[in-house]
Design an enzyme around this catalytic site. Structure first.
Site, PDB file in Angstrom:
ATOM      1  N   GLY A 208       0.644   5.456   1.329  1.00 10.66           N
ATOM      2  CA  GLY A 208      -0.083   6.491   2.054  1.00 10.66           C
ATOM      3  C   GLY A 208       0.557   7.844   1.871  1.00 10.66           C
ATOM      4  O   GLY A 208       1.463   8.027   1.061  1.00 10.66           O
ATOM      5  N   GLY A 209       0.068   8.820   2.668  1.00 13.80           N
ATOM      6  CA  GLY A 209       0.557  10.180   2.540  1.00 13.80           C
ATOM      7  C   GLY A 209       2.002  10.345   2.956  1.00 13.80           C
ATOM      8  O   GLY A 209       2.680  11.255   2.511  1.00 13.80           O
TER       9      GLY A 209
ATOM     10  N   ASP B  29      -6.119   8.452  14.062  1.00 14.90           N
ATOM     11  CA  ASP B  29      -6.400   8.111  12.662  1.00 14.90           C
ATOM     12  C   ASP B  29      -7.047   6.733  12.566  1.00 14.90           C
ATOM     13  O   ASP B  29      -6.631   5.886  11.786  1.00 14.90           O
ATOM     14  CB  ASP B  29      -5.115   8.157  11.836  1.00 14.90           C
ATOM     15  CG  ASP B  29      -5.409   8.279  10.334  1.00 14.90           C
ATOM     16  OD1 ASP B  29      -6.513   8.737   9.993  1.00 14.90           O
ATOM     17  OD2 ASP B  29      -4.532   7.929   9.539  1.00 14.90           O
TER      18      ASP B  29
ATOM     19  N   GLY C 244       0.838  -1.202   0.000  1.00 10.43           N
ATOM     20  CA  GLY C 244       0.000   0.000   0.000  1.00 10.43           C
ATOM     21  C   GLY C 244       0.862   1.236   0.000  1.00 10.43           C
ATOM     22  O   GLY C 244       2.079   1.191   0.197  1.00 10.43           O
TER      23      GLY C 244
ATOM     24  N   LYS D  19       7.419  -0.430   6.544  1.00  4.92           N
ATOM     25  CA  LYS D  19       6.878   0.867   6.164  1.00  4.92           C
ATOM     26  C   LYS D  19       8.042   1.810   5.902  1.00  4.92           C
ATOM     27  O   LYS D  19       8.827   2.109   6.800  1.00  4.92           O
ATOM     28  CB  LYS D  19       5.979   1.426   7.253  1.00  4.92           C
ATOM     29  CG  LYS D  19       5.325   2.754   6.862  1.00  4.92           C
ATOM     30  CD  LYS D  19       4.329   3.211   7.906  1.00  4.92           C
ATOM     31  CE  LYS D  19       3.620   4.485   7.473  1.00  4.92           C
ATOM     32  NZ  LYS D  19       2.681   4.974   8.485  1.00  4.92           N
TER      33      LYS D  19
END
Length: 672
Positions: free
Chosen positions: A353-354, A468, A351, A372
């Site tokens: 993300g920002g 979040d 994935g 990550k």
């Protein structure tokens, strides 16, 4: 006197003459007429008294300059719109500054007053919210601006009411002698011919260096433009605009001719054009004794720095940053993570993300991992990295994604966590390649995440705000157990007033913008997540009908109509417990109450969702329930109170000071 169709304006800067409809007017500064009577200048734009050179910008940063003929050019109402212009410009970089900025633009504008525009990338034409006037501009841009999708830092573009060019090309000209395009450097400081012709609906832009005597046969840009739609009044001010940023360049117009007809366009006599000024750096003279002293000082400084570096290498080898010492999770080598992820292969990317990307990896002895890779080199990326290491490294709960370790190398920030083979909850809710979750699986996931969030609020050594909570941050293992992950925006509850309001639309409580994050805002996000899981819909979906667009309002409306099950995910095909569904949906509405104090704590949520305690008495008409927009105004109090008895909701109001006071009591069994 020329016809209305063949009006021509030409400013010959070398002689100071201005021709308007065959009337020759002397425009030297020594005579009766002043150039400013016909030409409108503002900003740093000025005319050189000696040779009539028009200078749009100087070495002042963050400035703009405009030069317009001070009467609108009337294209007439009986003929198709057309015009032709020819000017010679020069863009001169400041000596020693390297790059310069920003560029020059030839402009047709509905207004001559561009003082509300901004410099830098806006070229003195527009600003972030400009919408009060219309422009057609041909820009000679010397800065690549990502905001406007510029192709490079040496391009020509045609702009229509925006600085997003409708068409652009790298600066070049067609050599008729060689039969090919040749590149042209705008910021060379050399004079450049620019021809702009508009006939019918076709706008052509042609460039050439000054040494080319005739206009090339092929333009660098061509575009069909509906000039009538831009200027319906068939009138426009004509002139130039330029700007500087933190870097500057000198921008000059050496000569200019403009006409409504290419046939009547007056030629510029290049032999009479003024000389382009080229500022030179004035070297500072340094005395020999000062040079010797500076060399000695430099040698001393180098020796000291070398000794300090050697001392630090010996003494502080392998030492970690101070914030790492209290936590000390396993530190991975970059080489091991690079091999585990196949060089961070796109095939293994889970994935994006920002703040970074997530990759799947396999360690020789540790099994599957998720890495990550945070966006490095940015302050926000470092803050997020620190937040995840500090927060996750000190938390232990069976429903939190465990942090295995981290890596820092040359500014790269990487977090290593356990790989969750089940993926994220949003994949099961919104992607067709995943089978739909059953009701029992959904309820189990909600209970898992409620327990994890309750631990963050009450079970950790200090209160931790996740900030979040959403379906994409809830991970599943092979048995579809729920795990709360992605602590990139988590914060310990030490200084909430200084924490910015962040999160995802649909999960953010209204008070975030005023009072900041709190445990109540986490509860709100969890309530939105509960409704999302039960209903199989995102909290806010702009593609849905208006009445269903806000999930909170839609669920409340279904309750009000006595048909809560209408809000449920249709993929469940009615296979669920009505009592459990009612508990989950009503609890989701209670958690998303517009008033923070009316929401239950996560301890209460755990009790309610496990049905160890019954929900308090409230209805879809209870103030604050089912509100997704701030329609309740001037609410001074809405408190949740607890007694040992059950009572009906009560609302009281007062007109004192023209204020509305709303009070409501929701009874909790534990005395809250």
């Amino acid at each position: 006197m020329g016809s209305k169709r063949d009006r021509t304006w030409i400013y010959a800067v070398s002689t100071g003459e201005f021709n308007h409809q065959s009337y020759l007017i002397s425009m030297t500064f020594k005579l009766k007429y002043n150039f400013h009577n016909i030409y409108g200048l503002d900003g740093v734009a000025r005319i050189h008294n000696t040779d009539g050179l028009l200078q749009l910008t100087d070495d002042t940063t963050l400035q703009m300059g405009h030069a317009f003929f001070n009467r609108p050019f009337d294209f007439g109402s009986d003929q198709p719109l057309s015009f032709s212009t020819h000017f010679v410009c020069a863009l001169v970089p400041k000596p020693g500054a390297g790059d310069g900025g920003h560029g020059t633009a030839f402009v047709l504008s509905s207004s001559m007053d561009l003082t509300q525009a901004d410099p830098t990338q806006y070229l003195g034409l527009l600003n972030m919210s400009s919408n009060g006037y219309q422009i057609l501009a041909v820009e000679l841009d010397t800065v690549k601006t990502a905001e406007f999708d510029d192709m490079d830092n040496n391009h020509v573009g045609i702009d229509e009411n925006s600085l997003h060019s409708v068409v652009s090309a790298s600066a070049s000209y067609y050599s008729d002698r060689e039969g090919t395009n040749k590149s042209l450097t705008l910021l060379s400081g050399d004079p450049i011919h620019v021809w702009i012709d508009y006939e019918g609906t076709l706008l052509n832009v042609t460039l050439a260096p000054l040494i080319i005597d005739e206009k090339p046969s092929k333009p660098v840009l061509s575009r069909n433009i509906n000039l009538t739609s831009i200027f319906p009044a068939r009138k426009a001010f004509v002139g130039f605009s330029a700007s500087t940023g933190t870097l500057v360049s000198y921008q000059y117009i050496l000569g200019w001719s403009f006409s409504t007809s290419s046939n009547s366009l007056k030629s510029l006599d290049v032999s009479k054009l003024p000389t382009v000024p080229h500022p030179k750096m004035i070297p500072k003279k340094t005395s020999p004794p000062l040079i010797i002293l500076m060399v000695i000082l430099a040698l001393i400084v180098m020796a000291v720095l070398g000794g300090v570096c050697e001392y630090r290498i010996r003494k502080y080898a392998e030492v970690k940053e101070p914030w790492e010492k209290p936590y000390g999770p396993l530190r991975y080598s970059y080489k091991s993570l690079y091999k585990a992820t196949g060089g961070f292969s796109k095939d293994g990317r889970l994935g994006k993300g920002g703040f970074g990307e997530v990759y799947k990896g396999t360690m020789p002895l540790g099994g599957d991992i998720a890495v990550k890779r945070l966006s490095h080199g940015a302050e926000q990326g470092m803050k997020q990295f620190v937040a995840e290491v500090v927060t996750m490294g000190s938390l232990q709960h069976k429903n939190l994604v465990p942090l295995l370790g981290y890596c820092r190398r040359k500014g790269e920030l990487l977090l290593v966590s356990k790989y969750m083979e089940g993926g994220s909850v949003d994949q099961y809710l919104f992607q067709d390649d995943k089978p739909p979750l059953s009701w029992s699986q959904r309820l189990a996931i909600l209970r898992d995440i409620a327990a994890a969030l309750c631990y963050l609020h009450t079970g950790a050594s200090q209160v931790v705000l996740h900030r979040d909570i959403k379906a994409s941050n809830v991970m599943l293992n092979g048995n579809l157990q729920g795990f709360l992950g992605d602590f990139g925006m988590a914060r310990f509850d030490d200084n909430l007033s200084a924490t910015a309001a962040v999160g995802t639309i649909g999960y953010m409580a209204l008070e975030l913008t005023s009072t900041g994050p709190s445990t109540w805002t986490d509860v709100y996000a969890f309530g939105a997540f509960m409704l999302e899981v039960a209903c199989g819909r995102r909290p806010f979906d702009p593609e849905m009908p208006v009445e269903k667009r806000h999930l909170v309002k839609w669920v409340c409306e279904c309750w009000r109509k006595g048909s809560l099950v209408d809000a449920m995910d249709t993929r469940l095909r009615g296979k669920f417990s009505l009592g459990e569904v009612e508990t989950v949906l009503k609890l989701g509405l209670l958690c998303t109450c517009i008033v923070p104090d009316s929401r239950p704590t996560m301890e209460h949520v755990v009790q309610f969702i496990n049905r160890h305690q019954t929900l308090p008495d409230f209805s879809p008409d209870t103030p604050g329930i089912g509100v997704s927009t701030p329609v309740l105004t001037r609410i001074h109090s809405l408190a949740i109170t607890s007694t040992s008895e059950t009572s009906s909701p009560s609302v009281s109001s007062s007109s004192a000071n023209n204020s509305m006071f709303i009070s409501h009591t929701i009874i909790y069994g534990d005395g809250r």
